[in-house]
Design an enzyme around this catalytic site. Structure first.
Site, PDB file in Angstrom:
ATOM      1  CG  HIS A  53      -2.026  -1.033   1.106  1.00  0.00           C
ATOM      2  ND1 HIS A  53      -2.976  -1.024   0.121  1.00  0.00           N
ATOM      3  CD2 HIS A  53      -2.295  -2.124   1.883  1.00  0.00           C
ATOM      4  CE1 HIS A  53      -3.802  -2.048   0.283  1.00  0.00           C
ATOM      5  NE2 HIS A  53      -3.404  -2.737   1.340  1.00  0.00           N
ATOM      6  NE  ARG A  78       1.798  -4.432   3.710  1.00  0.00           N
ATOM      7  CZ  ARG A  78       0.626  -3.936   4.131  1.00  0.00           C
ATOM      8  NH1 ARG A  78      -0.199  -4.694   4.845  1.00  0.00           N
ATOM      9  NH2 ARG A  78       0.298  -2.682   3.868  1.00  0.00           N
ATOM     10  CG  ASP A  92      18.439 -11.982  -5.745  1.00  0.00           C
ATOM     11  OD1 ASP A  92      18.562 -12.901  -4.918  1.00  0.00           O
ATOM     12  OD2 ASP A  92      18.281 -12.186  -6.968  1.00  0.00           O
ATOM     13  CD  GLU A 156      -4.138  -8.921   4.610  1.00  0.00           C
ATOM     14  OE1 GLU A 156      -4.344  -7.696   4.600  1.00  0.00           O
ATOM     15  OE2 GLU A 156      -3.481  -9.508   3.720  1.00  0.00           O
ATOM     16  CG  ASP A 182      -7.257  -5.878   3.903  1.00  0.00           C
ATOM     17  OD1 ASP A 182      -8.021  -5.455   3.013  1.00  0.00           O
ATOM     18  OD2 ASP A 182      -6.057  -5.584   3.950  1.00  0.00           O
TER      19      ASP A 182
END
Length: 270
Positions: A53, A78, A92, A156, A182
């Site tokens: 988000h 996240r 990576d 969620e 959520d």
């Protein structure tokens, strides 16, 4: 004269969760390496660099990881989705603690873990020289990387909560995490995570996670909620966000000054 860096430090968050030590976190959505560096010295145990988000791409995340590198907090990225390609790129560039959103089942949790493991234990693509292994300087990185990788999965929905024990039992899942906004929406209480039905589900999830010995976390922008969640038994709690700190701090500062000089408060359009 010192030699080249040939090792990576232990993942303190992963170790703390394994030992069930409470960890205080913060959410970062401002996509700024400068903000990340400011936060790095604040004393948090973990800081989320959000890409779900927040408008951060891989290069933005890299700069934020560099900003956090000299602080005490473990960066937790996240990811935008439970996607092996996204996770490979983040691993990576040096992310080693990942928060994976919207995990609904044990199968999806297994997929998240597989994306963080090299074959034969998973499907992570192999590069022999990248930031995570100090550009090829860490001996045996390919065989030991998973020891310091922390996989956290977000629950969620009611479907996810129903599968909590199965998700928690997946080998390689270091913790589960409640997404209150959520979850509230799934219960039909959009924008109202404080609704009793939602809070009852959160408390039940916490008790069930504790019963199976799996660390459980949550985001709690309100300080009183954060305190209550820790008392409830949550192991790791994000107690606010950089956006919230900036928004509330800047609004309150000007409001206090307007009051001090006798000017009327300005109504803020939303």
């Amino acid at each position: 004269m010192s030699g080249p860096v040939t090792s990576i430090p232990p993942n303190a968050l992963k170790a703390a969760l394994r030992e069930n030590r409470r960890q205080i976190g913060l959410w970062s959505s401002l996509c700024s390496n400068v903000v990340a560096e400011v936060l790095a010295y604040a004393g948090y145990d973990w800081i989320v660099v959000d890409t779900e988000h927040a408008p951060s791409d891989t290069v933005d995340v890299l700069s934020q990881l560099q900003g956090l590198a000299t602080g005490s907090a473990e960066p937790v990225v996240r990811v935008a989705w439970n996607d092996a390609v996204l996770m490979k790129r983040l691993l990576d560039i040096g992310a080693r603690s990942l928060l994976v959103p919207f995990v609904q089942s044990a199968e999806e949790a297994k997929a998240a873990v597989a994306a963080t493991r090299y074959p034969p234990h998973g499907i992570r693509g192999v590069s022999v020289s990248h930031r995570a292994n100090r550009f090829g300087r860490v001996p045996n990185y390919l065989h030991t990387a998973q020891e310091q990788i922390c996989v956290l999965v977000q629950m969620e929905t009611r479907t996810a909560l129903a599968a909590l024990e199965d998700i928690a039992a997946v080998d390689g899942i270091d913790g589960v995490f409640i997404g209150p906004s959520d979850l509230a929406a799934d219960f039909g209480h959009l924008g109202n995570a404080a609704h009793p039905e939602v809070q009852a589900a959160i408390a039940d999830a916490c008790a069930r996670a504790k019963a199976v010995g799996k660390p459980i976390g949550i985001l709690a922008p309100v300080e009183a909620d954060a305190r209550r969640y820790f008392e409830m038994g949550f192991t790791y709690v994000a107690i606010g966000s950089d956006v919230g700190i900036l928004s509330a701090g800047s609004t309150n500062l000007v409001a206090r000054m307007r009051e001090a000089i006798g000017e009327p408060k300005i109504r803020v359009a939303v």
